[in-house]
Write a protein that holds these residues in place. Structure first.
Motif, PDB file in Angstrom:
ATOM      1  N   ALA A  26       0.817  -1.221   0.000  1.00  0.00           N
ATOM      2  CA  ALA A  26       0.000   0.000   0.000  1.00  0.00           C
ATOM      3  C   ALA A  26       0.848   1.268   0.000  1.00  0.00           C
ATOM      4  CB  ALA A  26      -0.920   0.024   1.213  1.00  0.00           C
ATOM      5  N   ALA A  27       2.046   1.196   0.615  1.00  0.00           N
ATOM      6  CA  ALA A  27       2.881   2.393   0.746  1.00  0.00           C
ATOM      7  C   ALA A  27       4.346   1.992   0.812  1.00  0.00           C
ATOM      8  CB  ALA A  27       2.486   3.171   1.992  1.00  0.00           C
ATOM      9  N   VAL A  28       5.212   2.960   0.509  1.00  0.00           N
ATOM     10  CA  VAL A  28       6.652   2.751   0.569  1.00  0.00           C
ATOM     11  C   VAL A  28       7.304   3.914   1.312  1.00  0.00           C
ATOM     12  CG1 VAL A  28       6.908   1.314  -1.481  1.00  0.00           C
ATOM     13  CG2 VAL A  28       6.861   3.772  -1.745  1.00  0.00           C
ATOM     14  N   ALA A  29       8.392   3.602   2.010  1.00  0.00           N
ATOM     15  CA  ALA A  29       9.173   4.632   2.695  1.00  0.00           C
ATOM     16  C   ALA A  29      10.641   4.368   2.390  1.00  0.00           C
ATOM     17  CB  ALA A  29       8.920   4.596   4.194  1.00  0.00           C
ATOM     18  N   SER A  30      11.320   5.397   1.885  1.00  0.00           N
ATOM     19  CA  SER A  30      12.712   5.262   1.485  1.00  0.00           C
ATOM     20  C   SER A  30      13.597   6.213   2.282  1.00  0.00           C
ATOM     21  CB  SER A  30      12.838   5.599  -0.008  1.00  0.00           C
ATOM     22  OG  SER A  30      14.187   5.715  -0.377  1.00  0.00           O
ATOM     23  N   GLU A  31      14.817   5.781   2.534  1.00  0.00           N
ATOM     24  CA  GLU A  31      15.772   6.656   3.202  1.00  0.00           C
ATOM     25  C   GLU A  31      16.048   7.904   2.361  1.00  0.00           C
ATOM     26  OE1 GLU A  31      20.111   6.355   5.267  1.00  0.00           O
ATOM     27  OE2 GLU A  31      19.907   5.671   3.204  1.00  0.00           O
ATOM     28  N   GLU A  32      15.853   7.808   1.074  1.00  0.00           N
ATOM     29  CA  GLU A  32      16.150   8.911   0.166  1.00  0.00           C
ATOM     30  C   GLU A  32      15.057   9.980   0.133  1.00  0.00           C
ATOM     31  OE1 GLU A  32      19.108   8.998  -1.028  1.00  0.00           O
ATOM     32  OE2 GLU A  32      19.564   6.957  -0.398  1.00  0.00           O
ATOM     33  N   GLU A  33      13.922   9.728   0.772  1.00  0.00           N
ATOM     34  CA  GLU A  33      12.807  10.668   0.730  1.00  0.00           C
ATOM     35  C   GLU A  33      12.386  11.069   2.139  1.00  0.00           C
ATOM     36  OE1 GLU A  33       9.754   9.916  -2.026  1.00  0.00           O
ATOM     37  OE2 GLU A  33      11.145   9.235  -3.561  1.00  0.00           O
ATOM     38  N   GLU A  34      11.877  12.281   2.261  1.00  0.00           N
ATOM     39  CA  GLU A  34      11.470  12.827   3.557  1.00  0.00           C
ATOM     40  C   GLU A  34      10.240  12.132   4.134  1.00  0.00           C
ATOM     41  OE1 GLU A  34      12.548  15.905   5.211  1.00  0.00           O
ATOM     42  OE2 GLU A  34      14.339  15.929   3.950  1.00  0.00           O
ATOM     43  N   GLU A  35       9.291  11.793   3.271  1.00  0.00           N
ATOM     44  CA  GLU A  35       8.000  11.243   3.699  1.00  0.00           C
ATOM     45  C   GLU A  35       7.733   9.907   3.012  1.00  0.00           C
ATOM     46  OE1 GLU A  35       5.651  12.855   5.721  1.00  0.00           O
ATOM     47  OE2 GLU A  35       7.037  14.507   6.087  1.00  0.00           O
ATOM     48  N   ALA A  36       6.947   9.078   3.677  1.00  0.00           N
ATOM     49  CA  ALA A  36       6.458   7.856   3.042  1.00  0.00           C
ATOM     50  C   ALA A  36       5.470   8.248   1.945  1.00  0.00           C
ATOM     51  CB  ALA A  36       5.777   6.970   4.078  1.00  0.00           C
ATOM     52  N   ARG A  37       5.301   7.377   0.952  1.00  0.00           N
ATOM     53  CA  ARG A  37       4.388   7.668  -0.156  1.00  0.00           C
ATOM     54  C   ARG A  37       3.430   6.506  -0.363  1.00  0.00           C
ATOM     55  NH1 ARG A  37       8.165   9.296  -5.053  1.00  0.00           N
ATOM     56  NH2 ARG A  37       6.164   9.365  -6.122  1.00  0.00           N
ATOM     57  N   ALA A  48      -3.844   1.011  -6.255  1.00  0.00           N
ATOM     58  CA  ALA A  48      -2.609   0.592  -5.594  1.00  0.00           C
ATOM     59  C   ALA A  48      -2.569   0.928  -4.109  1.00  0.00           C
ATOM     60  CB  ALA A  48      -1.409   1.225  -6.295  1.00  0.00           C
ATOM     61  N   GLU A  49      -3.530   1.652  -3.569  1.00  0.00           N
ATOM     62  CA  GLU A  49      -3.448   2.051  -2.171  1.00  0.00           C
ATOM     63  C   GLU A  49      -4.175   1.115  -1.214  1.00  0.00           C
ATOM     64  OE1 GLU A  49      -6.582   5.445  -1.247  1.00  0.00           O
ATOM     65  OE2 GLU A  49      -5.390   5.928  -3.006  1.00  0.00           O
ATOM     66  N   PHE A  50      -4.649  -0.039  -1.699  1.00  0.00           N
ATOM     67  CA  PHE A  50      -5.417  -0.927  -0.845  1.00  0.00           C
ATOM     68  C   PHE A  50      -4.652  -2.171  -0.414  1.00  0.00           C
ATOM     69  CE2 PHE A  50      -8.560   1.439  -3.373  1.00  0.00           C
ATOM     70  CZ  PHE A  50      -9.177   2.100  -2.332  1.00  0.00           C
ATOM     71  N   GLY A  51      -3.338  -2.165  -0.509  1.00  0.00           N
ATOM     72  CA  GLY A  51      -2.539  -3.316  -0.111  1.00  0.00           C
ATOM     73  C   GLY A  51      -2.496  -3.483   1.404  1.00  0.00           C
ATOM     74  N   ASP A  52      -1.942  -4.599   1.831  1.00  0.00           N
ATOM     75  CA  ASP A  52      -1.872  -4.933   3.257  1.00  0.00           C
ATOM     76  C   ASP A  52      -0.510  -4.667   3.874  1.00  0.00           C
ATOM     77  OD1 ASP A  52      -4.528  -5.879   3.345  1.00  0.00           O
ATOM     78  OD2 ASP A  52      -3.884  -7.821   2.541  1.00  0.00           O
ATOM     79  N   TYR A  53       0.468  -4.208   3.082  1.00  0.00           N
ATOM     80  CA  TYR A  53       1.835  -4.075   3.577  1.00  0.00           C
ATOM     81  C   TYR A  53       2.451  -2.717   3.236  1.00  0.00           C
ATOM     82  CZ  TYR A  53       1.255  -9.033   4.186  1.00  0.00           C
ATOM     83  OH  TYR A  53       0.774 -10.244   4.568  1.00  0.00           O
ATOM     84  N   VAL A  54       3.491  -2.384   4.010  1.00  0.00           N
ATOM     85  CA  VAL A  54       4.304  -1.192   3.773  1.00  0.00           C
ATOM     86  C   VAL A  54       5.737  -1.676   3.587  1.00  0.00           C
ATOM     87  CG1 VAL A  54       5.174   0.959   4.761  1.00  0.00           C
ATOM     88  CG2 VAL A  54       2.812   0.264   5.176  1.00  0.00           C
ATOM     89  N   ALA A  55       6.404  -1.207   2.551  1.00  0.00           N
ATOM     90  CA  ALA A  55       7.798  -1.552   2.299  1.00  0.00           C
ATOM     91  C   ALA A  55       8.671  -0.357   2.681  1.00  0.00           C
ATOM     92  CB  ALA A  55       8.004  -1.897   0.825  1.00  0.00           C
ATOM     93  N   VAL A  56       9.708  -0.612   3.469  1.00  0.00           N
ATOM     94  CA  VAL A  56      10.670   0.431   3.846  1.00  0.00           C
ATOM     95  C   VAL A  56      12.045  -0.019   3.356  1.00  0.00           C
ATOM     96  CG1 VAL A  56       9.322   1.197   5.837  1.00  0.00           C
ATOM     97  CG2 VAL A  56      11.024  -0.565   6.151  1.00  0.00           C
ATOM     98  N   PHE A  57      12.859   0.941   2.888  1.00  0.00           N
ATOM     99  CA  PHE A  57      14.128   0.516   2.312  1.00  0.00           C
ATOM    100  C   PHE A  57      15.152   1.634   2.219  1.00  0.00           C
ATOM    101  CE2 PHE A  57      11.167   1.687  -0.992  1.00  0.00           C
ATOM    102  CZ  PHE A  57      11.900   2.499  -1.842  1.00  0.00           C
ATOM    103  N   ASP A  58      16.404   1.213   2.147  1.00  0.00           N
ATOM    104  CA  ASP A  58      17.533   2.049   1.746  1.00  0.00           C
ATOM    105  C   ASP A  58      17.966   1.451   0.415  1.00  0.00           C
ATOM    106  OD1 ASP A  58      19.907   3.357   1.270  1.00  0.00           O
ATOM    107  OD2 ASP A  58      20.749   3.000   3.258  1.00  0.00           O
TER     108      ASP A  58
END
Length: 87
Positions: A26-37, A48-58
């Motif tokens: 549903a969302a992603v958060a990257s070290e390269e960006e200020e905010e999750a998207r 695409a916004e109805f998923g069950d997971y959030v991915a975070v990454f560098d």
């Protein structure tokens, strides 16, 4: 640590891969960006916004080492999406 051009390219590839490969994220958060998207903003699709997971990454950890031919890698985590409580 300054942002390298390869950091920007890898960030875009990772975001599109997580958001565009399935409807589970549903969302992603990257070290390269200020905010999750929300993925709906990354791949320009409201479905695409109805998923069950959030991915975070560098996307490219250690990119400052590229010129020295030292190792680099990608760090990521997948978490169950928890909606915010009603206001």
């Amino acid at each position: 640590e300054s942002v390298q051009k390869l950091d920007v390219v890898c960030n875009e590839v990772m975001m599109r891969a997580f958001c565009g490969s399935s409807s589970s994220v549903a969302a992603v958060a990257s070290e390269e960006e200020e905010e999750a998207r929300l993925c709906s903003a990354v791949v320009d699709s409201e479905s695409a916004e109805f998923g069950d997971y959030v991915a975070v990454f560098d996307p490219l950890d250690g990119s400052a080492n590229i010129d020295s031919s030292l190792p680099v890698g990608t760090i990521f985590g997948i978490y169950k999406y928890k909606s915010l409580p009603p206001a």
